[in-house]
Design a protein around this motif. Structure first.
Motif, PDB file in Angstrom:
ATOM      1  N   ASP A 341      10.368  50.277 -46.027  1.00 56.47           N
ATOM      2  CA  ASP A 341      10.975  49.588 -44.656  1.00 56.47           C
ATOM      3  C   ASP A 341      10.944  47.855 -44.927  1.00 56.47           C
ATOM      4  OD1 ASP A 341      10.935  51.775 -43.106  1.00 56.47           O
ATOM      5  OD2 ASP A 341       8.981  51.618 -42.277  1.00 56.47           O
ATOM      6  N   LYS A 342      10.520  47.543 -46.237  1.00 57.15           N
ATOM      7  CA  LYS A 342      10.584  46.174 -46.668  1.00 57.15           C
ATOM      8  C   LYS A 342       9.909  45.451 -45.671  1.00 57.15           C
ATOM      9  CE  LYS A 342      13.504  47.190 -49.908  1.00 57.15           C
ATOM     10  NZ  LYS A 342      13.026  47.310 -51.166  1.00 57.15           N
ATOM     11  N   THR A 343       8.555  45.724 -45.437  1.00 60.51           N
ATOM     12  CA  THR A 343       7.598  44.913 -44.442  1.00 60.51           C
ATOM     13  C   THR A 343       6.123  44.701 -45.006  1.00 60.51           C
ATOM     14  OG1 THR A 343       7.085  44.488 -42.153  1.00 60.51           O
ATOM     15  CG2 THR A 343       7.228  46.703 -43.012  1.00 60.51           C
ATOM     16  N   TRP A 344       5.526  43.974 -44.702  1.00 64.30           N
ATOM     17  CA  TRP A 344       4.093  43.496 -44.990  1.00 64.30           C
ATOM     18  C   TRP A 344       3.153  44.197 -43.860  1.00 64.30           C
ATOM     19  CZ3 TRP A 344       2.264  42.611 -49.510  1.00 64.30           C
ATOM     20  CH2 TRP A 344       3.257  41.667 -50.336  1.00 64.30           C
ATOM     21  N   ARG A 345       2.280  45.336 -44.013  1.00 61.31           N
ATOM     22  CA  ARG A 345       1.426  45.952 -43.056  1.00 61.31           C
ATOM     23  C   ARG A 345       0.180  45.337 -43.286  1.00 61.31           C
ATOM     24  NH1 ARG A 345       5.418  48.469 -40.271  1.00 61.31           N
ATOM     25  NH2 ARG A 345       6.727  49.786 -41.490  1.00 61.31           N
ATOM     26  N   THR A 346      -0.491  45.105 -42.055  1.00 63.76           N
ATOM     27  CA  THR A 346      -2.059  44.576 -42.149  1.00 63.76           C
ATOM     28  C   THR A 346      -3.087  45.906 -42.161  1.00 63.76           C
ATOM     29  OG1 THR A 346      -2.265  44.883 -39.605  1.00 63.76           O
ATOM     30  CG2 THR A 346      -1.410  42.585 -40.759  1.00 63.76           C
ATOM     31  N   THR A 347      -3.889  45.691 -42.937  1.00 67.44           N
ATOM     32  CA  THR A 347      -5.030  46.770 -42.952  1.00 67.44           C
ATOM     33  C   THR A 347      -6.374  46.279 -42.226  1.00 67.44           C
ATOM     34  OG1 THR A 347      -4.169  47.376 -45.038  1.00 67.44           O
ATOM     35  CG2 THR A 347      -6.511  48.236 -44.768  1.00 67.44           C
ATOM     36  N   ARG A 348      -6.908  45.282 -43.021  1.00 65.78           N
ATOM     37  CA  ARG A 348      -8.104  44.653 -42.040  1.00 65.78           C
ATOM     38  C   ARG A 348      -8.707  43.389 -43.089  1.00 65.78           C
ATOM     39  NH1 ARG A 348     -13.770  47.623 -43.629  1.00 65.78           N
ATOM     40  NH2 ARG A 348     -14.383  45.546 -43.459  1.00 65.78           N
ATOM     41  N   ARG A 349      -9.657  42.790 -42.430  1.00 67.47           N
ATOM     42  CA  ARG A 349     -10.274  41.833 -43.247  1.00 67.47           C
ATOM     43  C   ARG A 349     -11.328  42.010 -44.101  1.00 67.47           C
ATOM     44  NH1 ARG A 349      -8.535  36.883 -41.659  1.00 67.47           N
ATOM     45  NH2 ARG A 349      -7.240  36.639 -39.701  1.00 67.47           N
ATOM     46  N   LEU A 350     -11.357  41.409 -45.247  1.00 67.61           N
ATOM     47  CA  LEU A 350     -12.510  41.971 -46.233  1.00 67.61           C
ATOM     48  C   LEU A 350     -13.012  40.481 -46.803  1.00 67.61           C
ATOM     49  CD1 LEU A 350     -11.498  45.019 -48.092  1.00 67.61           C
ATOM     50  CD2 LEU A 350     -13.466  44.785 -46.362  1.00 67.61           C
ATOM     51  N   PRO A 351     -14.172  40.331 -47.353  1.00 66.55           N
ATOM     52  CA  PRO A 351     -14.649  39.092 -48.072  1.00 66.55           C
ATOM     53  C   PRO A 351     -13.908  38.674 -49.201  1.00 66.55           C
ATOM     54  CG  PRO A 351     -16.582  40.593 -47.455  1.00 66.55           C
ATOM     55  CD  PRO A 351     -15.085  41.431 -47.122  1.00 66.55           C
ATOM     56  N   LEU A 352     -13.563  37.586 -49.311  1.00 69.88           N
ATOM     57  CA  LEU A 352     -12.862  36.824 -50.519  1.00 69.88           C
ATOM     58  C   LEU A 352     -13.657  35.385 -50.850  1.00 69.88           C
ATOM     59  CD1 LEU A 352     -10.583  37.596 -52.458  1.00 69.88           C
ATOM     60  CD2 LEU A 352      -9.018  36.481 -51.117  1.00 69.88           C
ATOM     61  N   CYS A 353     -12.595  34.586 -51.055  1.00 68.22           N
ATOM     62  CA  CYS A 353     -13.324  33.382 -51.301  1.00 68.22           C
ATOM     63  C   CYS A 353     -12.264  32.301 -50.834  1.00 68.22           C
ATOM     64  CB  CYS A 353     -13.519  33.084 -52.917  1.00 68.22           C
ATOM     65  SG  CYS A 353     -12.090  33.558 -53.917  1.00 68.22           S
ATOM     66  N   SER A 354     -12.480  30.972 -51.037  1.00 68.49           N
ATOM     67  CA  SER A 354     -11.812  29.675 -50.515  1.00 68.49           C
ATOM     68  C   SER A 354     -11.513  29.247 -52.227  1.00 68.49           C
ATOM     69  CB  SER A 354     -12.355  28.812 -49.680  1.00 68.49           C
ATOM     70  OG  SER A 354     -12.497  29.391 -48.654  1.00 68.49           O
ATOM     71  N   VAL A 355     -10.235  28.870 -52.084  1.00 69.43           N
ATOM     72  CA  VAL A 355      -9.984  28.214 -53.363  1.00 69.43           C
ATOM     73  C   VAL A 355      -9.829  26.426 -53.152  1.00 69.43           C
ATOM     74  CG1 VAL A 355      -7.996  27.679 -55.185  1.00 69.43           C
ATOM     75  CG2 VAL A 355      -8.307  29.894 -53.970  1.00 69.43           C
TER      76      VAL A 355
END
Length: 621
Positions: A341-355
């Protein structure tokens, strides 16, 4: 100091617990406040910027320790560690050592900021993820023994806030902690200006591959100097400039690939581009636009336009931060690219980091988006990230459980109002690490007569008893009040006050209408009776007129014979009523106008006969 019933034993005497285990409820807020103040005070530079921007002056230059910020709290001859996230650690060998040192120095209480770090027996550099791994789940006693504490400041001493110059602070640390093994002051030298700072940077970082250096001066400020890290990341969106920068790229939205192929939003980069690059890149990016369920805005409050995952770029940064100053994780959205479908789907938020301080370097035409070239391990090699190995299957959240639900309705001005109160358990509090509370109470208040028809109130808590109290407070305030009824009750609910008024008014209006109808009917009946009785009155009037004319005729005909008079009068009486009765029968009784016409027609022959009488009288004369 500690409520031991709330602690979780990890190994031997080492135990971990939440902040609620602390007897002094002010300790955690003080730890968090200090961490925020420290973050705001510290200015980060790379080597090149440090050479230009660090001013001349005397500095205490310390080796930057790659560990977990913690506050060593000493009171009642016991020592504990508390981090900004509210994690409390007790029973470590380093804490026993700290308590013995401070007790020997005659100190009653102290709060000492520092870094919890790992000391490897082979001398290799310790990483923050080593600390997290061992502190969270040690495998043996040797790992527990390897945890050390490097003190770099003093917050309070003997229940008094410490507000001395840093030179005196460091002197106190060296004097008090002298001879410690696992608890020591951070390694520090004194130097002047940027040259001294860069000299230590060359030794500790360039030669020994250390984390960086920290330069502290009460007059010149506090600085952190670190080497820049490079990352290969995927471009997932862009934002155009505004005002005089229209037609030029403002910044790029970046993603990093997780092991399962999903893309997690890493951050943005807006520095390092030339004006020509900004124009050329924007032109190309506009040809890559796709749909997206995810939306985000930049610092100018301009929404990013999402693009196909085709570009890999190299960025540099000074640091990666995986926790806030309060110790919470920095969570970012995980996306799935739907190729069909050429689209971005959301899943959920997870821990990452700030650059920290990202800069654009170049487009990597030799690399392609994916888990290999934009791999997640680029981040975990530098910083500890929770749930780094989670996959799409792991991202499915458990279903919430509804505990209570109440609905009430009320009618006002002919329109129905609805209030709904719900309480549920999310069952996600352990998985999402603060993203979801354990319990939620939600009130919906709908009134179509208001300017803003829909209003909501939300209460959250991680404690079952507290959420019950919050639920009943809202129930008593909004649902358990007069006039509101349960629409599902089998028995009819008592009518609300406004509805009663409306019912009485309706009855009054109905009775008025009935009275008016009765009056109209009475008038119609009267009119009908009048029109039916009119011929009878005509009957009475006609003989009277005839009698008068008869009297006149009798006077005029004095010389006439009595027999002729009586014959004429008898003939009139016999003919006039018969004609009038016939006319009355033909005329409709309910119509007034026709009755008058009929009456007029009846009168006309009478006048005609009177005229013929006069003519007869003249002849007789």
């Amino acid at each position: 100091m500690i409520d031991s019933s709330r602690l979780d034993i990890k190994l031997g005497s080492y135990a971990v617990g939440p902040a609620v285990a602390l007897e002094d409820t002010m300790w955690l807020p003080r730890v968090q406040t200090y961490r925020r103040t420290l973050g705001a005070r510290m200015v980060a530079f790379d080597k090149a910027a440090a050479e230009k921007k660090i001013p001349n002056g005397d500095f205490h230059i310390s080796r930057k320790v790659d560990g977990e910020f913690s506050m060593l709290i000493y009171s009642d001859e016991q020592a504990i560690l508390v981090n900004p996230g509210g994690t409390v650690r007790v029973g470590l060998p380093l804490l026993d050592e700290a308590a013995a040192i401070l007790k020997k120095a005659g100190i009653r209480s102290a709060m000492i900021p520092g870094e919890l770090h790992v000391r490897h027996s082979d001398g290799r550099r310790a990483r923050v993820h080593d600390v997290s791994r061992i502190a969270r789940k040690p495998e043996n006693q040797a790992q527990v023994d390897s945890l050390c504490f490097a003190a770099f400041d003093l917050l309070s001493l003997d229940d008094e806030d410490w507000a001395q110059p840093y030179a005196e602070t460091y002197q106190w640390l060296t004097d008090t902690l002298d001879g410690g093994d696992r608890v020591q002051p951070v390694e520090t030298v004194v130097g002047k200006g940027s040259q001294a700072v860069l000299r230590q940077f060359g030794q500790w970082v360039d030669e020994e591959e250390g984390e960086g250096v920290v330069a502290r001066s009460d007059e010149q400020g506090w600085y952190k100097v670190k080497p820049r890290h490079t990352l290969d990341v995927c471009v997932i969106g862009f934002a155009e400039g505004t005002d005089d920068r229209v037609g030029m790229l403002h910044d790029l939205l970046l993603g990093i690939y997780r092991q399962d192929g999903s893309v997690q939003v890493l951050g943005r980069v807006g520095g390092g581009f030339s004006d020509d690059e900004r124009r050329d890149l924007l032109t190309d990016l506009k040809d890559m636009v796709v749909d997206s369920e995810y939306a985000e805005i930049n610092s100018d409050r301009v929404a990013y336009t999402m693009v196909r995952p085709e570009w890999v770029i190299e960025i540099s940064c000074l640091d990666l931060i995986s926790h806030t100053t309060r110790g919470a994780t920095i969570d970012r959205m995980v996306l799935e690219w739907d190729e069909k479908d050429k689209t971005w789907r959301t899943t959920r938020r997870l821990p990452l980091c700030s650059v920290i301080s990202p800069q654009y370097q170049r487009i990597r035409d030799d690399k392609s988006p994916g888990s290999e070239d934009c791999r997640f391990s680029q981040l975990t090699d530098l910083v500890e990230i929770e749930l780094a190995d989670a996959t799409s299957e792991d991202l499915q959240l458990p279903q919430s459980e509804v505990l209570k639900r109440q609905v009430r309705v009320k009618e006002l001005k002919g329109r129905q109002m609805v209030r709904k109160l719900m309480m549920w358990k999310t069952n996600k509090e352990q998985i999402t690490r603060g993203e979801f509370p354990a319990y939620v109470v939600h009130l919906t208040d709908f009134s179509p007569n208001r300017k803003d028809p829909m209003k909501r109130e939300i209460r959250v808590s991680d404690d079952k008893d507290q959420i019950e109290v919050l639920y009943h407070q809202l129930f008593d305030k909004y649902l358990d009040v007069g006039g509101w009824s349960d629409p599902l009750d089998g028995e009819a609910a008592p009518a609300p006050a406004p509805a009663k008024k409306k019912s009485a008014a309706a009855k009054k209006t109905a009775s008025k209408k009935t009275a008016v109808k009765k009056k109209v009917a009475a008038v119609a009946e009267a009119d009908s009776s009048a029109s039916e009785e009119k011929p009878e009155s005509t009957k009475k009037k006609a003989p009277a007129k005839k009698a008068a004319s008869k009297k006149k005729a009798a006077t005029a005909k004095k010389k006439s014979t009595t027999v002729k008079k009586k014959a004429a009068a008898t003939k009139k009486k016999a003919s006039a009523p018969a004609k009038k009765k016939t006319a009355a029968k033909k005329k409709p009784p309910a119509k007034k106008a026709p009755a008058k016409k009929a009456s007029a027609k009846k009168k006309a022959p009478t006048k005609k006969k009177s005229a013929s009488k006069k003519a007869a009288k003249k002849k007789a004369k």
